[in-house]
Each structure stands twice: as C-alpha cells, then as structure tokens.
Write an enzyme that holds these catalytic residues in place. Structure first.
Site, PDB file in Angstrom:
ATOM      1  N   ARG A 150       0.867  -1.173   0.000  1.00 25.71           N
ATOM      2  CA  ARG A 150       0.000   0.000   0.000  1.00 25.71           C
ATOM      3  C   ARG A 150       0.905   1.224   0.000  1.00 25.71           C
ATOM      4  NH1 ARG A 150      -2.408   1.019   5.526  1.00 25.71           N
ATOM      5  NH2 ARG A 150      -0.981   2.777   5.471  1.00 25.71           N
ATOM      6  N   HIS A 181      -3.743   4.609   4.554  1.00 23.51           N
ATOM      7  CA  HIS A 181      -4.860   3.661   4.611  1.00 23.51           C
ATOM      8  C   HIS A 181      -6.099   4.282   3.959  1.00 23.51           C
ATOM      9  CE1 HIS A 181      -7.859   0.887   6.011  1.00 23.51           C
ATOM     10  NE2 HIS A 181      -8.478   1.851   6.637  1.00 23.51           N
ATOM     11  N   TYR A 185       3.738   5.547  11.408  1.00 24.14           N
ATOM     12  CA  TYR A 185       4.084   4.132  11.583  1.00 24.14           C
ATOM     13  C   TYR A 185       4.885   3.493  10.442  1.00 24.14           C
ATOM     14  CZ  TYR A 185      -0.252   3.663   8.867  1.00 24.14           C
ATOM     15  OH  TYR A 185      -1.215   3.775   7.912  1.00 24.14           O
TER      16      TYR A 185
HETATM   17  C1  LIG Z   1     -14.939  -5.712  11.647  1.00 21.08           C
HETATM   18  C2  LIG Z   1     -14.105  -4.510  11.384  1.00 21.08           C
HETATM   19  N1  LIG Z   1     -13.192  -4.140  12.293  1.00 21.08           N
HETATM   20  C3  LIG Z   1     -12.452  -3.038  12.123  1.00 21.08           C
HETATM   21  C4  LIG Z   1     -12.592  -2.275  11.000  1.00 21.08           C
HETATM   22  C5  LIG Z   1     -11.754  -0.996  10.834  1.00 21.08           C
HETATM   23  N2  LIG Z   1     -10.799  -1.150   9.729  1.00 21.08           N
HETATM   24  C6  LIG Z   1     -11.083  -0.680   8.516  1.00 21.08           C
HETATM   25  S1  LIG Z   1      -9.890  -1.086   7.414  1.00 21.08           S
HETATM   26  C7  LIG Z   1      -8.957  -1.857   8.579  1.00 21.08           C
HETATM   27  C8  LIG Z   1      -7.670  -2.500   8.193  1.00 21.08           C
HETATM   28  C9  LIG Z   1      -7.853  -3.557   7.138  1.00 21.08           C
HETATM   29  O1  LIG Z   1      -6.630  -4.088   6.752  1.00 21.08           O
HETATM   30  P1  LIG Z   1      -6.496  -5.114   5.556  1.00 21.08           P
HETATM   31  O2  LIG Z   1      -7.471  -6.237   5.763  1.00 21.08           O
HETATM   32  O3  LIG Z   1      -5.084  -5.508   5.456  1.00 21.08           O
HETATM   33  O4  LIG Z   1      -6.987  -4.322   4.268  1.00 21.08           O
HETATM   34  P2  LIG Z   1      -6.327  -3.020   3.649  1.00 21.08           P
HETATM   35  O5  LIG Z   1      -6.950  -1.836   4.326  1.00 21.08           O
HETATM   36  O6  LIG Z   1      -4.871  -3.087   3.866  1.00 21.08           O
HETATM   37  O7  LIG Z   1      -6.694  -3.040   2.202  1.00 21.08           O
HETATM   38  C10 LIG Z   1      -9.587  -1.778   9.815  1.00 21.08           C
HETATM   39  C11 LIG Z   1      -9.039  -2.318  11.070  1.00 21.08           C
HETATM   40  C12 LIG Z   1     -13.565  -2.685  10.071  1.00 21.08           C
HETATM   41  N3  LIG Z   1     -13.788  -2.007   8.956  1.00 21.08           N
HETATM   42  N4  LIG Z   1     -14.293  -3.806  10.286  1.00 21.08           N
END
Ligand SMILES: Cc1ncc(C[n+]2csc(CCOP(=O)(O)OP(=O)(O)O)c2C)c(N)n1
Ligand SMILES: Cc1ncc(C[n+]2csc(CCOP(=O)(O)OP(=O)(O)O)c2C)c(N)n1
Ligand SMILES: [Mg+2]
Ligand SMILES: [Mg+2]
Lengths: 397, 335, 335, 397
Positions: free
Chosen positions: A287, A291, A300
């Site tokens: 990425r 985010h 971080y």
């Molecule tokens: C059940 C749930 N918990 C927490 C979140 C908050 N949240 C949104 S994106 C994220 C990180 C996701 O990481 P990843 O699965 O690696 O996907 P990326 O964002 O890197 O594409 C979090 C913790 C959420 N959307 N849903």
C-alpha cells in the site's frame, strides 16, 4: 480497443460430487505437495520476463495488445485513484481509500474474470470495480455520501463493497455454493486484505468452501499493512500458508506483477470451473499511500521500506517491458494518457454533479414492501418537514 | 485542572488508570503506535510499553475473548473497538461470556473489562461508522453501560469504569471528541459515581432525558425554550444500565412531562425503556405521554441524509411543544 | 386439516415451502440426517436431498454469511440456529449484512432469508438453551421478527416467512413444540398476514399483550381472572417487528389497561417498546400505568431457579390486579 | 497412592521476545518440516509398546506404578460417566454428556499438567475435571440444574466449562498471554472438539496465540462426531493440518493411547514453558456413546464404525499392557474397582443431596456490588413471594 475482456480459459464441466472425506486409515498426508513453491513472478521489476514453466502457459495468449491493455488499465486506475484523493482534499468526498501500488493485483485478477463471475470485495477494490465496468461516477457515490451504494451488483457482477472486514468472504462462498446448485461454472471471487485473514469469518469461509468444494477464489491482497498494523501482527507465517491446512491449495504471487497475477487467477478460476473447488491467492504487494485520506502513515511506516517498494512499482515494470520490446510508442503513450485524462474528467464531473437525495428517501428500501409502522414515521416526518418549510428554520446544537 | 478535549480527557484517564494499577492493560486495533484512529491512546504505548498497550490482530471476537482470559488471570483489560459498527463480531463473547461469567461462577470469577466504543453519527462518515448500538447491551444482564458528554465526565468515568469490578461498556460520543472543557483529575468522595444521572440544566416544565452526543443539543434546546417561556430540566443519564431512575423520577414528579432523546433507532431503544419505567413510576404525575425523539427505524443512512435521521434542536423543541400541548408537527395527527 | 404438534407443523410448513419453490434451501447444524435436535426437519433431507437440506459446519457466522451469498444468487435460505443462545456468533452477519443489504443496495439485492430460532425457557435445560434474544433483533432496522404460539400459526407463518422477500427472524417457542392442534395447510386470501396481531381472547377490562410461549399462560390467566369477574383481552402479537400497534391500540382504547408479558429480561425488552408506544398512542385512555411481567434482569438462571425467573400465571394475575387497582404484591410499595 | 500427580517436566525459563516476524526476502518455507509425521502411538490396541524415538523419551519416567495410576483414573472416570448417565435416566440429572471412549485423551493430557496450569474446557471434559481435583458432587451440579457452575475455577485450575462451542479457546489464549506478562511458566490448555474447529473463535485463537507466542496448548479431541455431523463435514484434511499454517506446530496422536497422549501433551507443555509458544494436539479418538443423554445416535452412526472403534478401547489396551507385564494383579484390580465404586457412590450420594437454591438467589452475582435497579426487582419479588406464602398458591399455565 484496449479495454476489452481477456479471453476466458477453456471451460470444463464441474463434477457433481460436492464433498471430500477424510479416511483415517490412509496416510492423511499422501496428497500433500512436498513443499509450497516460491512466489510466482513472470515479470521482474526491471521489465524482463522470467521463465516459469508452470504459470507461463496460462498467459501464452497475452500478446502486446493485451499487455498494452493491462498497462492502460493500470494507468487509468492510478489516475482515477489520484483524482479521487484530490476530490477528497477539495471537500468533494468525505473519505477515499487509495489503491496506489496495488494496480497490478487488482487489474491482473479482475481481467481474468468472465462477465458471469461475481466479485465480493472490500472497500479498496476500485480498480476491480473499474474492470467490472462500474460507472466512473458510481465509484465515488458512497464516498461522497449521497448514496448507500455505488452500483447495482447484478449489472456488473460485483457486490457492493463490504466495510466490515472479512464478511464478504462468506458471501462469496455462499454465492459459489449457489453456482454449483445452479449447474453453472461461474466463479465467485472474494477480495480482502492481509488484516482480514485474522477475522473468524475469513477462516469460516475457508471451512465452508472446502467442505462444499465451492468454486470460490480467495484473493488476498497482502499490502503489508492493516491501517497501522504490519502483517507480522496478523500472521507469523506467509499468509498463503494458511489455506492448505483447510484443504484449499494456495498460490503466493508477486502482486506487483500483472502477468503473474493474471496467470495465478486463471489457474484458480480454471480449478474452480473444473469442479475442484477453492483456491487461495496471496498477492504480495504494498500500500503506497495512506490507509485512507484520514490516515497519517508517517506515524508508523518506515521510509526505507516505502522506498524499497517504490522500486517495485507495478506500472513501471510493464512500461519497461513494453519499452524493451519497442512497444511503448508515442501513440500508445498518448492514447493511454488521453484515456486516463478523460476518465478522470468524467469521474470529477460526475462527482461534482452528485446531489443529495430527497429527505424522505431515508425511509426507502428498508423493507421490500411498506410496513405500517415505518410508513407512520415517514408521514410524521413529512408533516414535520412541511411545518418547518412554512416556518423559519432553527439551527442545530 | 486543565482544559482538555473530550478525547484527550479519556486519554489522560487511561494514563492515570495505567499508572494506578499495574494490572490494567489496553488492547485494540491500531491503539499502539498510531494511538488509535482518534488518537485517544496517543503516547500510551510509548510510555507504558507494548506489553501494556497492545496492538492486536484484526479480530474483535479475538480481542474480547483474550480479554476474558486476561481477566481470568487477574488483569483489567481495556478494549478499544475502533468504531460502533465493528462491535458485532465480538457480540457473542460480550453477551455470552463477559456479561455472564460472574453469575455463572457464583461470583468466583470477575470480569473487570472495559469496552471503549466511539459511537454515534453526525460526522459525515461511511456506513458502520455512525451507529448507536447501546440498547443491545442495556438489554444484556450483567453488563454496565455508561456514556459521557463532557471532558470532565469522560475523564472521571473512564477511570471509574476501569476501576469497576464489573464489565463496563463505555460509549464515547465521537462527534463530541473535540469539545473542550476543564478537567479536574482528582477523584475523591465528592466525585459522582458513574451510575448516577446528572441534572445538567434545572427546570420546571419538561424533563428532557438524554445522554452522550445529544446532551449538548438538549442544553441548546433548554436555552431556546426559555426564550419561549418554557423551562426544561435536562438530565444526562450517564449510565444506561443500570439507569438512575430515582433522579429521573424525582424530576418528572415535578415537571409532569418527559421527553427522551437519543440517536439510536426508536424501536426497542433506551428511550422505550425510560418512557416505560417512568410511566410505571410516575403515572399519576404525568400530564402528557412521554415523547421520544430518536433516529428513525431505518439503517443509519448515507452521510447526505444523516441530518434527516438524527434528532436535532428543532425536532427536540417540536416534541417539547407536543408534551406541552402547544402547536406542533403532530397537532391534529390522525395516524 | 390434521392434528399436528407445533414442531411438526413447522416441519410440514417447511416441506410445503421446499415443494413450492425450488429456490428454497435449508441450512443448519444437524438438520439433515438427524432432522434437527428437535426433529423439526425430520425426513426433509431424505425427501429433498442433501443439496436442498444441508448440514453445515459448526459455525453460525459461516451459516449466516453463506446464506447471504446464496440469497445474492437468488436462493431463499432457511437457516436453523440450534438454540437461542447460539445465535450470537452470527450477530454481525445478521445486523450488519442481512438486515442492511437491501437498504445498502438501494433495493437491488433482496435478502429473503428466514432464520429459525427455537427459543425460551421452561424446559429445564443447561445454560444458553433457554434464552429469549428477540429484542436484539426488534431493535435492528431491516429485520422482520415473528413468533408463533399455535400449530396453525407455526405452519402458516413459517411458510409466509419463507415466502417473504425480507429477512425474517422466526422464533419458535420450544417449550410449546409438543402442543397439538388442528392445522389447515391451505393458505389463501383469508389467511392472516404474519405481521398482524391476533386477539386470542376477547375481553373488556385489561388488555394482555404477549407472544410465543406465554400466549398459553395468558389464556389460562384469562380463564382464571374471569372466575374473579375480571375480563381479559389477550393479544398474541405474532409479529414483534413491525408490531401491529393498530390492533393493540384499538384494544387498549377500550380496556384502558395494559399488561405486557414476555420471558425475556425486562430492561429494553419488547415490553418496554409496547408499553411506551401504547402510552404514546392511548395516553388519555389509560386508567393505569401499563405493567410489565417479564424475566428479571439477571442472566437466565440454572434450571432449579427458572420458575423464579419466568413469568407465570400467578405473576401475571398479580399484575392484572395491579392495573385493576386491586390488592396485589406491590400494594403500598414505597420503592 | 495411585492418584498422585505425575512429575512435571524440567522447567526452562521463557524467553522475553514475544512475537515472531515475517521477512519477505527470505524463503518463507525454509523452516517448514518436509511433511508432518504420522500419528503418534506408543501403545497398540493389543497392549504392546510401540517404539517411537521422538516421543518415547517423554514417558521414560512412567513406570508400572504410574501406568497403574493412569489405568485407575480411566476406570474411575468411566465408572463415574456411566453412573452419571444412570442418574440422568433416573431423573436426577437433566442431561449428561458422556465421555465414554475418550478416557485416554482426557486422562493422559490432564495428568501431564501442573497444578498451576489452567484448563479451559468444553462440557465433555469431566475426566479432565476429575484429574484437576474437582469434587465428585461438583461434577454434576450444573447437570442437575441446581447451580450455574460446579466449582471455583481458581481452586482447581480449571475454568467452568464453556457450552458455547469454541469460545474457551480464546480465553485460554488470553490467560496464556497473562502468564507471559506475569513472568511465570504456567500454561493454559484449551480443550475442544473436532466440530469446534469450524468456529471463527478457534481460528482467531490460533492467530492470537501465534502472534503473541502464547503458552497455550490447543487440545482437540477429534471424536469423529459433532452431534450427528461427521468430522469430514468440518474438515477435508486431518484437523492437525490446520495449525501449522497459523505458525503453530501440531501433533496428531492416537487419542485412545494414554501414553502417547501423555507424551504429546508433555512435549507441548514443555515447548510452552520454554517460551516457544503454542502447540496444537489432535487426539484421534471416538465418542462411543451418544452426544448427550438426549441424543439418539442410531439415527446417524454406522454400526460397523462403532464396532471397529470398540476394538481400540483405551482402557483395554492399558489392561493388556499391565497383563503382559504381569502387573494386572488381583490386588490392583480390587483396589481399582473399590476406588471406582467408592467414587461412583460418593457422586451418586452427593447428587441426591443437591438441593435447589433459595429463590431469591436468582438475583445474586449478577454484579459484584448491588445496583439499586436490581435490588428493587429483588425486593419486589420478595414481596410477591411473601404474599403467596401467606395465600394459597396457584398453578402454572
Ligand atoms: C470488523 C471490522 N473491524 C475493524 C474495521 C476498521 N478497519 C477498517 S480497514 C482496517 C484495516 C484492514 O486491513 P487489511 O485487511 O489488510 O486491508 P487493507 O486496508 O490493507 O486493504 C480496519 C481495522 C472494520 N472495517 N471492520
Ligand atoms: C455456538 C454453538 N453452536 C451450537 C452449539 C450446539 N452444540 C452443542 S455440542 C455440539 C457439537 C460439538 O461437537 P464437537 O466440537 O466435536 O465436540 P463433542 O461434542 O464431539 O465433544 C453442538 C453443535 C453450541 N453449544 N454452541
Ligand atoms: Mg492490508
Ligand atoms: Mg466431536
């Protein structure tokens, strides 16, 4: 026409028996491959092709035209992504989750799909949505907040994104079970991130997919981060290692290599269409942006890490490949730029044109048919609005 | 005494809790290096170490379930759920384990777990980021459910929650995170217990009961109504389970009129419970049926519609007019 | 027309649903060869095949989430949750997906999912096998929540639920599974819709609103009260979301008195909603505060104590006395 | 004294670094064993010892006395189990989940534990509870319905059983994380069934355990059934295959072989105490009885399967081992029978003596301190009961 579908692979009929068993008297490990193979890569960062007898055949049909098309896709989605980030900065969007750096993972996989396949994604798969044919204005509706979803899932073969991490992997598995029941060889594809692999839902999806031999592809974009958490917090082994224990073969692929991703996805789709069930793909990518536009990665992310990944840019390496072959012509560059510019303009104009919905539409689509209960709330609110339209309005506290 | 935002006041409260008791540990997604997406835990991992302020894998059931195990071992886990809409994967661990373990074990095992939940709407967010799920938890025996509306309460109540031997769902009104106020970090006998309601505006004509993000709205309503010659008494419930009915009852016995307001959907919300309980307790003192001003019974809408979902000053004043028998939007309503 | 137990009537209803629509599929733990732990689906896998009556892995979120996918594909999944207390692992999929997908997609995607939940206590079971979690779902916009109290309703309502294009939580009063009654398997224009309440006993003095397992108790109460010269009108709500307030309102306007009774805990239960809503609608017709007779606000207790948790005939009659202003257990109560 | 604890293994200090990372530039599979080893068995069904250079050393200290003790444990717990089933038939218990056939899995693992270890179990682990020192009457309280739980977890180092399938695996993981924080080398042990492995919670527990290198042993009794569902519905590969993908080593052990189970558990405990984190043990066994006394397995269990497992009885093979060595003396048999009889009698008498609790205790222990709200309900119910104690009571509808 550069944006055409890549030709689907030959279709085999799916076998009817839908569940495998375990026999305790047989060596349970007899069919386990000696050890997983290394990360699949067909195109190195410098743009040279790498030989891989197993995966190369799956992209043999991909000639210069199609490489140029993939290149254009990636340039367009990056341009759209940057445009959307700008729209957010200008206050046009509430939020935007950039996909910068993940273009090859998304375009390479999405371009392997047939129109009758069905995608269940997370919020970051805007390049996948683009490849599925989602309208450019539709890409930003949700992020502008004028609509609960951007598009009709059935029109493009892609569900509205799931913000609840991992939930969509079960939807994909259930959809795939439905494909088997219907006797069609369509495949469901679940997109999710490295962080999502920690969720119970994703693991249950693998259990169900294995048990029902569901034609689903689990496509994990390991972009190294879940907001501020490094992938090492979610998994102490490569993510691709997880699936085989569930009885689902996995492929680890260079997610910044559009050809390798295309090949791996085709292998997985072919397996699913043949009735051999699910495949798990870990696309190792990065990425490059925050985010979301609300995030501050300087808190971080290590600068050196970021730079090392910049050297593995997914678009640059296709550009180099084309260049090495003498195909990066001024015409191509112009055409691609023009397409990207036009797309960005269309999306921007569409975004500016999005209007807030009618107030009373807040009551629409809760149920498929009206309930007296909610109709009463609607009519009462209507009466309330009518009163305030007559009288001078008040401020909010 | 220093001016702090509501978010910062929770942060200083957590800092105190970590200082006061070595068994306090924080768990959650992105709470460490990042300090949480709202920066509430900013600096805590740096100062107390990754052993006490722990970033966890992305799995809410896992966070809650391991918190149960830590509590079994004598720790006092403080769990952060990143947004209201992400608490449901942990629902089973909360209602079937956290809420019941003390009862199940005949008092042998305590679950001093605090679950921090930034909640509510009004911030223009995408889906799952604006919900008010508190009623699910107030219907669950064994849990305490509290929420704050000022920096001072945010600070003291989070410390009280962490110090409490029962599990506490601590709802943080995210759209008020940046509200500033004086915060006194001294807790003593004069500090109000977290399960007591607070009369934030005194008045005679109508009792307005609310909590969390809408306390500010109710205060504004009191001001606006007084221009109209109507005197509102505003009560900040603070604790939603148990509810301090004594305070509400005393007020309604005087005013004879009750309006309850919250962001959550109406059907089965906290407002239903308060209206029903107060009707039971004060029936003969009531001049009008208690009115509820709440979110509608629809899923939380997209941002462009949230002003047509959330109760606001005008909808609140309209309900005040209703219980006062004055001209209002439902005057002559036939159903 | 044949005599069937309530459990068997659901079974024949599911059988009809499977016959009527090839898109109906059943999913759940042990529903196939075993026919479910209550034998409700007995024989269905044999007759319709393992492709339509599917035993699933032991994972409720998985069952619900794959049901969502099947619904996306145009199927009409009927999910069995083995016992009330096991629905919570599926809570996220239910409230964040099943309930919201139609709204989220602007009506493009339908979720015609029926979730069957044997619920309620009184069967001497161990923990998690006697709960009444219906209020959690009635507070969730986008869901329909229904429950039945007779074999006839069990049969017709499960068919209506499966035929409904909205998601339906179908609560089955497990302690009444073995009650017998005539079942007419014909559904036509005269059949009552599943979202309508039914007046099961007509009366003039007090309206008793209930549903599911306590309808039988309320009928008994009506009989007992009539010996005392008190005439109870008993309403079986049937639908808990939406609630057919028109029927309840019409009754209370006549009787002026309301008692609501259910097994679930009181705080934030369906009784609070009904009491609050009816007070709003009938305030000037009420002679007394609506009374609630419910489970106490404690976790469902061990079997030896369940009679001291569950509302019964005597507690119901005591509440009738209370709203009638007669001598009762709270006469002279000072709080 | 036969029921003595087996001596714990030598204790090593736990290392302090608590999380492993993934480095993408290194071959991610370099430390993966070539293939998992076959099921561990030290004692064949005919009672002869089987050589196993890897696991034998772990039970070298187990001589005849200790084998006799394990034998007695297994006989006693089977006797208690049968007695409890009888009590249920007599209406003394509402329900009972028999462990018949799983004696070796439970006794062999539980006897490997130290007093300061902590067990988180499911409902079927009554032999584990017995080994932990739970009182015999306490074993049946919950099943009689006179109490919400049988025992004080802290008194015996065992949590009250979790009926929600799989939930306890997370509790064990969290407890183990607490052990690390406390700097002690106690270990948490989670018991669960084959069906439980499908639950999200169990998979999340592995994620957390791996990530935090938690000293937890995941002890899965694969008894081939989850009520009426065969294990093949939950997993298309051996269950022991699942954990390695999470970074947790696993052992597949003959669950009807008490020595092998003891050895495997010791290996896992030792690894945890040394700071090397979690181990997953799949004990392959068989549920010889119904799921619970309410179940009717004739509806789904194949007779031949049942009989084949009867030939692998866990008690019989220890009896044969003792016999072959000339140690199955009349004294031993007498002593064991007497102990079992006495235990059964004590449990039966205790069960008969269990009284329903005071009505108002329904309000106890909801919170650690009284709330005015619940106190009001209590006092109102007290007033109600007082009224009905004066007046003639009514019947229930
Ligand atoms: C059940 C749930 N918990 C927490 C979140 C908050 N949240 C949104 S994106 C994220 C990180 C996701 O990481 P990843 O699965 O690696 O996907 P990326 O964002 O890197 O594409 C979090 C913790 C959420 N959307 N849903
Ligand atoms: C969350 C949850 N879902 C369903 C059940 C009902 N149930 C009780 S035992 C059981 C089967 C468990 O099988 P397994 O994990 O193999 O353990 P075993 O009973 O064989 O010891 C089921 C489905 C439950 N207790 N909890
Ligand atoms: Mg990621
Ligand atoms: Mg089992």
């Amino acid at each position: 026409m550069l944006r055409s579908e890549l030709s689907p692979n030959p279709v085999h009929h799916r076998t009817t028996d839908s569940r495998a068993g375990t026999d305790d008297d047989v060596d349970p490990w007899q069919d386990l491959p000696a050890r997983p193979r290394a990360t699949v890569q067909l195109l190195s960062p410098d743009g040279t092709r790498r030989s891989d007898p197993e995966y190369e055949p799956w992209v043999q049909d991909v000639g210069t035209d199609q490489i140029s098309a993939l290149y254009q896709d990636m340039v367009v989605v990056r341009r759209l992504d940057i445009e959307a980030t700008a729209l957010q900065r200008q206050g046009q969007l509430g939020l935007w989750p950039p996909l910068l750096g993940q273009e090859a993972s998304q375009v390479g996989s999405a371009r392997a799909l047939r129109a009758d396949d069905f995608v269940f994604s997370s919020y970051r798969e805007n390049a996948v949505a683009y490849c599925r044919g989602v309208g450019l204005t539709d890409l930003v509706r949700v992020w502008k907040g004028t609509s609960a979803s951007g598009w009709d899932p059935y029109a493009v073969g892609m569900a509205t994104p799931s913000i609840i991490i991992g939930a969509q992997t079960l939807h994909a598995t259930g959809y795939a079970m439905g494909c088997v029941k219907d006797g069609v060889d369509s495949v469901a594809v679940a997109y999710f991130g490295d962080g999502a692999t920690s969720q119970g839902d994703v693991n249950e999806a693998m259990v169900f997919a294995a048990s029902f031999r569901a034609p689903v592809v689990f496509f994990c974009q390991n972009n190294q981060w879940a907001i501020s958490e490094p992938v090492s917090l979610q998994a102490v082994r490569p993510i691709a290692d997880r699936a085989p224990g569930f009885g689902i073969p996995s492929i680890r692929v260079d997610g910044n290599d559009v050809l390798a991703v295309l090949a791996a996805t085709r292998v997985a789709l072919d397996r699913a269409r043949r009735g051999d069930g699910a495949t798990f793909i870990e696309a190792v990518t990065y990425r490059m942006g925050p985010h979301t536009t609300s995030d501050d990665p300087t808190r971080y992310v290590d600068k050196a890490e970021h730079e090392s990944w910049a050297g593995r840019d997914p678009i640059l390496r296709v550009e180099r490949l084309l260049e090495l072959g003498g195909h990066l012509t001024p015409e191509l560059t112009r055409a691609v730029t023009a397409t990207a510019d036009a797309a960005a303009r269309e999306m921007r104009d569409g975004c500016h044109g999005l209007e807030p919905p009618e107030p009373l539409s807040v009551f629409d689509h809760v149920y498929t048919s009206p309930t007296s209960w909610l109709e009463r709330q609607r009519r009462q609110y209507e009466a309330y609005l009518a009163m305030y339209q007559d009288a001078p309005g008040g401020g909010e506290g | 005494m220093a001016v702090q935002t509501l978010a910062a006041a929770i942060g200083t409260g957590l800092r105190r809790a970590l200082q006061d008791d070595p068994r306090v540990v924080l768990l959650g997604e992105d709470i460490g290096r990042l300090g949480g997406v709202f920066r509430v835990t900013d600096g805590l991992q740096r100062d107390f170490g990754a052993d006490r302020v722990m970033d966890t894998p992305l799995a809410e059931a896992g966070i809650m379930g391991t918190a149960v195990g830590l509590a079994y071992r004598g720790y006092r886990p403080v769990v952060e759920i990143q947004f209201d809409g992400f608490i449901y994967p942990a629902f089973d661990q909360i209602v079937a384990q956290v809420a019941k373990l003390h009862y199940r074990t005949g008092g042998a095992v305590r679950m001093p777990i605090t679950v921090r939940v930034p909640y509510g709407g009004g911030i223009g967010a995408v889906e799952h980021h604006s919900e008010s799920p508190e009623a699910y938890f107030t219907h669950t025996a064994g849990l305490r459910v509290v929420t704050c509306s000022s920096p001072q309460d945010a600070h003291t109540m989070i410390r009280q929650a962490v110090a409490c031997d029962d599990p506490v769902l601590f709802f943080e009104p995210k759209r008020r995170y940046w509200v500033k106020g004086d915060v006194d970090e001294v807790i003593d006998e004069t500090t109000m217990a977290m399960d007591r309601a607070r009369v934030v505006v005194e008045g005679d004509d109508v009792t307005v009961v609310t909590y969390g993000p809408l306390v500010a709205t109710a205060r504004d309503a009191a001001l606006a109504a007084s221009d109209d010659g109507i005197s509102l008494e505003v009560i900040d419930l603070r604790s939603l389970a148990p509810v301090d009915y004594e305070t509400v009852e005393a007020s309604v016995r005087r005013t004879g009129r009750l309006v309850v307001t919250h962001e959550a959907q109406q059907h089965g919300g906290v407002g239903a419970e308060v209206a029903a309980s107060i009707t039971e307790r004060c029936f003969h003192h009531l001049e009008a049926a208690p009115a509820r001003v709440t979110g509608f019974d629809v899923p939380y809408p997209p941002a462009a519609l949230e002003d047509h979902f959330l109760p606001d000053l005008d909808r609140l004043l309209d309900a005040v007019d209703r219980v006062m028998g004055r001209q209002n939007s439902l005057s002559g309503w036939r159903g």
